[in-house]
Design a protein around this motif. Sequence first.
Motif, mmCIF file in Angstrom:
data_model
loop_
_atom_site.group_PDB
_atom_site.id
_atom_site.type_symbol
_atom_site.label_atom_id
_atom_site.label_comp_id
_atom_site.label_asym_id
_atom_site.label_seq_id
_atom_site.Cartn_x
_atom_site.Cartn_y
_atom_site.Cartn_z
ATOM 1 N N PRO A 87 -41.818 -68.103 2.207
ATOM 2 C CA PRO A 87 -41.775 -66.942 3.114
ATOM 3 C C PRO A 87 -43.181 -66.439 3.448
ATOM 4 O O PRO A 87 -44.124 -66.676 2.679
ATOM 5 C CB PRO A 87 -41.008 -65.888 2.305
ATOM 6 C CG PRO A 87 -40.296 -66.642 1.246
ATOM 7 C CD PRO A 87 -41.122 -67.843 0.950
ATOM 8 N N LYS A 88 -43.310 -65.744 4.565
ATOM 9 C CA LYS A 88 -44.590 -65.107 4.863
ATOM 10 C C LYS A 88 -44.878 -64.085 3.776
ATOM 11 O O LYS A 88 -43.974 -63.393 3.290
ATOM 12 C CB LYS A 88 -44.522 -64.396 6.212
ATOM 13 C CG LYS A 88 -44.473 -65.339 7.404
ATOM 14 C CD LYS A 88 -44.297 -64.540 8.689
ATOM 15 C CE LYS A 88 -44.060 -65.474 9.882
ATOM 16 N NZ LYS A 88 -43.582 -64.729 11.052
ATOM 17 N N GLN A 89 -46.159 -63.972 3.399
ATOM 18 C CA GLN A 89 -46.522 -63.002 2.385
ATOM 19 C C GLN A 89 -46.410 -61.588 2.938
ATOM 20 O O GLN A 89 -46.921 -61.294 4.018
ATOM 21 C CB GLN A 89 -47.944 -63.276 1.888
ATOM 22 C CG GLN A 89 -48.286 -62.548 0.620
ATOM 23 C CD GLN A 89 -49.615 -62.985 0.046
ATOM 24 O OE1 GLN A 89 -50.512 -63.380 0.787
ATOM 25 N NE2 GLN A 89 -49.753 -62.945 -1.261
ATOM 26 N N TYR B 259 -46.391 -74.276 2.659
ATOM 27 C CA TYR B 259 -47.095 -73.061 3.045
ATOM 28 C C TYR B 259 -47.491 -73.163 4.516
ATOM 29 O O TYR B 259 -48.389 -73.938 4.869
ATOM 30 C CB TYR B 259 -48.351 -72.870 2.189
ATOM 31 C CG TYR B 259 -48.070 -72.690 0.716
ATOM 32 C CD1 TYR B 259 -47.938 -71.425 0.151
ATOM 33 C CD2 TYR B 259 -47.940 -73.803 -0.120
ATOM 34 C CE1 TYR B 259 -47.701 -71.268 -1.209
ATOM 35 C CE2 TYR B 259 -47.695 -73.647 -1.476
ATOM 36 C CZ TYR B 259 -47.573 -72.375 -2.015
ATOM 37 O OH TYR B 259 -47.326 -72.228 -3.362
ATOM 38 N N GLY B 260 -46.840 -72.386 5.354
ATOM 39 C CA GLY B 260 -47.079 -72.466 6.792
ATOM 40 C C GLY B 260 -48.513 -72.226 7.191
ATOM 41 O O GLY B 260 -49.024 -72.844 8.128
ATOM 42 N N ASP B 261 -49.224 -71.336 6.482
ATOM 43 C CA ASP B 261 -50.595 -70.998 6.869
ATOM 44 C C ASP B 261 -51.615 -72.030 6.409
ATOM 45 O O ASP B 261 -52.784 -71.977 6.779
ATOM 46 C CB ASP B 261 -50.980 -69.616 6.313
ATOM 47 C CG ASP B 261 -50.830 -69.534 4.796
ATOM 48 O OD1 ASP B 261 -50.212 -70.437 4.210
ATOM 49 O OD2 ASP B 261 -51.335 -68.563 4.211
ATOM 50 N N GLN C 133 -35.292 -71.245 6.996
ATOM 51 C CA GLN C 133 -35.912 -69.999 6.530
ATOM 52 C C GLN C 133 -34.819 -68.952 6.294
ATOM 53 O O GLN C 133 -34.880 -67.837 6.770
ATOM 54 C CB GLN C 133 -36.939 -69.486 7.547
ATOM 55 C CG GLN C 133 -38.096 -70.432 7.760
ATOM 56 C CD GLN C 133 -39.224 -69.799 8.556
ATOM 57 O OE1 GLN C 133 -40.022 -69.031 8.033
ATOM 58 N NE2 GLN C 133 -39.285 -70.116 9.836
ATOM 59 N N GLN D 154 -39.581 -73.804 3.300
ATOM 60 C CA GLN D 154 -40.838 -73.128 3.583
ATOM 61 C C GLN D 154 -40.978 -71.892 2.712
ATOM 62 O O GLN D 154 -40.002 -71.210 2.410
ATOM 63 C CB GLN D 154 -40.897 -72.693 5.062
ATOM 64 C CG GLN D 154 -41.134 -73.812 6.034
ATOM 65 C CD GLN D 154 -41.055 -73.294 7.467
ATOM 66 O OE1 GLN D 154 -39.996 -73.220 8.057
ATOM 67 N NE2 GLN D 154 -42.207 -72.926 8.025
ATOM 68 N N ALA E 4 -40.477 -60.996 5.900
ATOM 69 C CA ALA E 4 -41.139 -62.270 5.601
ATOM 70 C C ALA E 4 -40.696 -63.395 6.537
ATOM 71 O O ALA E 4 -41.030 -64.551 6.311
ATOM 72 C CB ALA E 4 -40.869 -62.653 4.152
ATOM 73 N N GLY E 5 -39.943 -63.030 7.576
ATOM 74 C CA GLY E 5 -39.563 -64.031 8.567
ATOM 75 C C GLY E 5 -38.323 -64.835 8.235
ATOM 76 O O GLY E 5 -38.036 -65.844 8.880
ATOM 77 N N ARG E 6 -37.572 -64.391 7.221
ATOM 78 C CA ARG E 6 -36.342 -65.123 6.868
ATOM 79 C C ARG E 6 -35.190 -64.595 7.718
ATOM 80 O O ARG E 6 -35.122 -63.407 8.025
ATOM 81 C CB ARG E 6 -36.006 -64.954 5.394
ATOM 82 C CG ARG E 6 -37.150 -65.147 4.432
ATOM 83 C CD ARG E 6 -37.720 -66.536 4.403
ATOM 84 N NE ARG E 6 -36.896 -67.492 3.690
ATOM 85 C CZ ARG E 6 -37.300 -68.725 3.382
ATOM 86 N NH1 ARG E 6 -38.519 -69.128 3.740
ATOM 87 N NH2 ARG E 6 -36.502 -69.551 2.747
ATOM 88 N N GLN F 87 -47.628 -65.443 -4.867
ATOM 89 C CA GLN F 87 -47.056 -66.479 -4.012
ATOM 90 C C GLN F 87 -47.993 -67.678 -3.873
ATOM 91 O O GLN F 87 -47.551 -68.816 -3.795
ATOM 92 C CB GLN F 87 -46.748 -65.886 -2.630
ATOM 93 C CG GLN F 87 -45.923 -66.745 -1.726
ATOM 94 C CD GLN F 87 -45.915 -66.181 -0.315
ATOM 95 O OE1 GLN F 87 -46.877 -66.310 0.430
ATOM 96 N NE2 GLN F 87 -44.808 -65.548 0.061
#
Length: 272
Positions: free
Chosen positions: A269-271, A240-242, A28, A267, A19-21, A223
């Motif tokens: 996390p990416k889903q 939400y980054g997106d 992050q 932030q 998830a990019g952490r 999420q």
Amino acid sequence: WQKREISNFDYLMYLNTLAGRSYNDYMQYPVFPWVLADYHSETLNLTNPQTFRDLSKPMGAQTAERKLKFIQRFNEVEKTEGDLSAQCHYCTHYSSAIIVASYLVRMEPFTQTFCSLQGGSFDVADRMFHSVKSTWESASRDNMSDVRELIPEFFYLPEFLTNANHFELGCMQDGTVLGDVQLPPWADGDPHKFILLHRQALESDYVSAHLHRWIDLIFGHKQHGSAAVEAVNTYHPYFYGDKVDLNNIKDPLIKSTILGFISNFGQIPKQV
């Protein structure tokens, strides 16, 4: 993981990475769940479901009363502002640079990071991380602006719980001088015992059977969207980054405000 060939800890670290952490980014940083709700007993009973936090609910919905307040906040935004993009349950986040630095403030280089985020000095003593029990009560029940989760260090690093560097962290209003982190009675004042039992709790049968529910909230289908609304699990759109395309924002002031907001408050996390 389903075959029990890797631990819950390893699985969570794997999901965080997907998830990019990363440990390299305080904004992050890997996020881990509160797994216990018992910080007052003399002994920890890992066979009793009441010992554990409800992993199917976010921190803002751990008590019925608090959950209703956040739902009310969500509904009031719809009525008053008419801007659905700002509609959310939580305006703060469960993981941010300041949350990470506050947990690890007794260890360098996090001490300097915390002070720099605070404008060059430690925070007011009563707001510093000083007790596991009071932090749980704040995040799960008492403080409407606190929905923080944990960091991986709570499950393997006893050193962050002691003030080995003898930093002068200040004195609380009740006269308590801040030093080592106050531990639950079941830890007998021993950081190593706390970490051992806390890790056992993470790997317990109860958590293994319910962990996927928390993963749904943080990394999965609850999420965002209608599933998140139903789960009382929506955060400010900037998290939400997106949802925020900075390239399309021409006003430098608005752009810097959004970036500042994200860097201060965290932030999603990416889903996965």
